[in-house]
Design a protein around this motif. Structure first.
Motif, PDB file in Angstrom:
ATOM      1  N   GLY A   1       0.691  -0.605  -0.276  1.00 17.84           N
ATOM      2  CA  GLY A   1       0.503  -0.307   0.274  1.00 17.84           C
ATOM      3  C   GLY A   1       0.706   1.735   0.403  1.00 17.84           C
ATOM      4  N   VAL A   2       0.374   2.007  -0.680  1.00 17.57           N
ATOM      5  CA  VAL A   2       0.629   3.128  -1.259  1.00 17.57           C
ATOM      6  C   VAL A   2      -0.341   4.444  -0.783  1.00 17.57           C
ATOM      7  N   SER A   3       0.548   5.879   0.028  1.00 18.55           N
ATOM      8  CA  SER A   3      -0.653   6.612   0.524  1.00 18.55           C
ATOM      9  C   SER A   3       0.953   8.326   0.308  1.00 18.55           C
ATOM     10  N   ALA A   4       0.706   9.363   0.611  1.00 21.90           N
ATOM     11  CA  ALA A   4       1.084  10.479   0.541  1.00 21.90           C
ATOM     12  C   ALA A   4       1.147  10.298   2.676  1.00 21.90           C
ATOM     13  N   GLY A   5       0.589  10.245   3.276  1.00 20.99           N
ATOM     14  CA  GLY A   5       0.681  10.317   4.525  1.00 20.99           C
ATOM     15  C   GLY A   5       2.113   9.031   5.244  1.00 20.99           C
ATOM     16  N   VAL A   6       2.585   9.657   6.525  1.00 21.63           N
ATOM     17  CA  VAL A   6       3.839   9.165   6.788  1.00 21.63           C
ATOM     18  C   VAL A   6       3.605   7.539   7.138  1.00 21.63           C
ATOM     19  N   LEU A   7       2.354   6.874   7.276  1.00 24.37           N
ATOM     20  CA  LEU A   7       1.933   5.210   8.146  1.00 24.37           C
ATOM     21  C   LEU A   7       1.396   4.566   6.511  1.00 24.37           C
ATOM     22  N   GLY A   8       1.734   5.211   6.155  1.00 26.67           N
ATOM     23  CA  GLY A   8       1.825   4.103   4.445  1.00 26.67           C
ATOM     24  C   GLY A   8       0.343   3.304   4.613  1.00 26.67           C
ATOM     25  N   THR A   9      -0.849   3.736   4.953  1.00 22.17           N
ATOM     26  CA  THR A   9      -1.471   2.821   4.671  1.00 22.17           C
ATOM     27  C   THR A   9      -1.933   1.222   5.589  1.00 22.17           C
ATOM     28  N   ALA A  10      -0.828   1.340   6.735  1.00 18.53           N
ATOM     29  CA  ALA A  10      -1.266   1.027   8.109  1.00 18.53           C
ATOM     30  C   ALA A  10      -2.341   0.175   8.345  1.00 18.53           C
ATOM     31  N   LYS A  11      -3.173   1.194   8.832  1.00 24.20           N
ATOM     32  CA  LYS A  11      -4.922   0.387   9.510  1.00 24.20           C
ATOM     33  C   LYS A  11      -5.320   0.217   7.803  1.00 24.20           C
ATOM     34  N   ALA A  12      -5.106   0.754   7.049  1.00 25.72           N
ATOM     35  CA  ALA A  12      -6.127   0.431   5.805  1.00 25.72           C
ATOM     36  C   ALA A  12      -6.111  -1.447   5.959  1.00 25.72           C
ATOM     37  N   GLN A  13      -3.852  -2.025   5.659  1.00 26.92           N
ATOM     38  CA  GLN A  13      -3.886  -2.876   5.352  1.00 26.92           C
ATOM     39  C   GLN A  13      -4.172  -3.698   6.983  1.00 26.92           C
ATOM     40  N   MET A  14      -4.269  -3.424   8.024  1.00 28.30           N
ATOM     41  CA  MET A  14      -4.791  -4.275   9.350  1.00 28.30           C
ATOM     42  C   MET A  14      -6.729  -4.469   8.676  1.00 28.30           C
ATOM     43  N   HIS A  15      -6.718  -3.846   8.668  1.00 27.20           N
ATOM     44  CA  HIS A  15      -8.566  -4.567   7.997  1.00 27.20           C
ATOM     45  C   HIS A  15      -8.370  -5.184   6.640  1.00 27.20           C
ATOM     46  N   LEU A  16      -7.333  -4.302   5.863  1.00 25.94           N
ATOM     47  CA  LEU A  16      -8.001  -6.194   4.829  1.00 25.94           C
ATOM     48  C   LEU A  16      -7.233  -6.830   5.620  1.00 25.94           C
ATOM     49  N   ARG A  17      -6.181  -7.704   5.906  1.00 30.61           N
ATOM     50  CA  ARG A  17      -6.169  -9.134   6.861  1.00 30.61           C
ATOM     51  C   ARG A  17      -6.942  -9.086   7.478  1.00 30.61           C
TER      52      ARG A  17
END
Ligand SMILES: Cc1cc2nc3c(=O)[nH]c(=O)nc-3n(C[C@H](O)[C@H](O)[C@H](O)COP(=O)(O)O)c2cc1C
Length: 180
Positions: A107-123
Motif C-alpha cells: 500500500g502507498v500513501s502520501a501520509g507517513v503511515l503508508g496505509t497501515a490501518k487499511a492493511q490491518m482491516h484488509l487482513r
C-alpha cells in the motif's frame, strides 16, 4: 507463476496502480501479474449474485486460474476504499474463488503511515469465511510519504524501498511455490 492483482484505487493517477505496474515490470521474469479490471464491476447487489454480470464471471475465472493474489490498497478514512471492498464482496459469494489463495498486500500513501490501518482491516477481511485468502505473517509493505518516491513520469524510484520490496516479493514467491 500467475498473480491476480487487485488495485484498490479507481483514479487515473493512482500511486497504488503505479506501484503495481512497477512490480509487474520489475518481477516479470518470476511472476506474471495480471491487474484485474475492477473498474468494470457494478456495485454488489445480493439480488444479482445468482445470475451475476458477465464481468463477475470473467474475473472469477482469472482469480481461479491464479496461483496467488496481490492487493495494492490505498487507505480511505482508516480503512480500504469502497471500490476494493465492492470487489471483495462480489468474489466472496456463491463461488468462493479466493479460498486458500496466498495473498500479498502492499500500500502507498502520501501520509507517513503508508496505509497501515487499511492493511490491518484488509487482513481481517481476507480472513473472513467467504474469502479465506491467507497472508504470511509479517511480510508487510507500507510505503508512506510516497510523493517523493515516484519520479515525474510516475515511475517508482526509491532505491531503499525497492530493495525491501525485492525481499518481500522473494519471500512471497517462495511461499507460493511451497503451497501451490
Ligand atoms: C476519501 C479519502 C480518504 C482518505 N483517507 C486517508 C486516510 O485515512 N489515511 C491516509 O493516509 N490517507 C488518506 N487519504 C489519502 C490517500 O492515501 C491518497 O489520496 C492516496 O494517494 C490514494 O491512493 P491512490 O494514489 O492509489 O489513489 C484519503 C484520500 C481520500 C480520497
Amino acid at each position: 507463476m500467475k498473480i491476480a492483482a487487485f488495485v484498490g484505487s479507481n483514479r487515473k493517477d493512482s500511486l497504488n496502480k503505479k506501484l503495481t505496474l512497477f512490480m509487474q515490470e520489475r518481477y516479470q521474469e518470476k511472476v506474471e501479474i495480471d491487474i484485474l479490471p475492477l473498474e468494470k464491476l457494478p456495485m454488489y447487489n445480493q439480488d444479482n449474485e445468482l445470475d451475476p454480470p458477465e464481468i463477475v464471471k470473467e474475473i472469477r475465472t482469472k482469480i481461479l486460474e491464479s496461483d496467488g493474489l496481490l492487493f495494492a490498497t490505498p487507505e480511505y478514512n482508516h480503512s480500504i476504499p469502497a471500490f476494493l471492498k465492492n470487489a471483495l464482496d462480489w468474489f466472496s459469494r456463491i463461488e468462493k474463488v479466493m479460498l486458500n489463495k496466498p495473498a500479498m498486500i502492499v500500500g502507498v500513501s502520501a501520509g507517513v503511515l503508508g496505509t497501515a490501518k487499511a492493511q490491518m482491516h484488509l487482513r481481517q477481511i481476507l480472513n473472513s469465511g467467504g474469502i479465506g485468502a491467507v497472508t504470511l505473517p509479517g511480510n508487510e509493505v507500507f510505503i508512506g510519504s510516497a510523493l517523493d518516491k515516484f519520479n515525474e513520469s510516475g515511475t517508482f524510484t526509491h532505491e531503499q524501498t525497492i530493495d525491501f520490496l525485492d525481499q518481500v516479493v522473494e519471500n512471497y514467491i517462495g511461499w507460493v511455490n511451497k503451497v501451490k
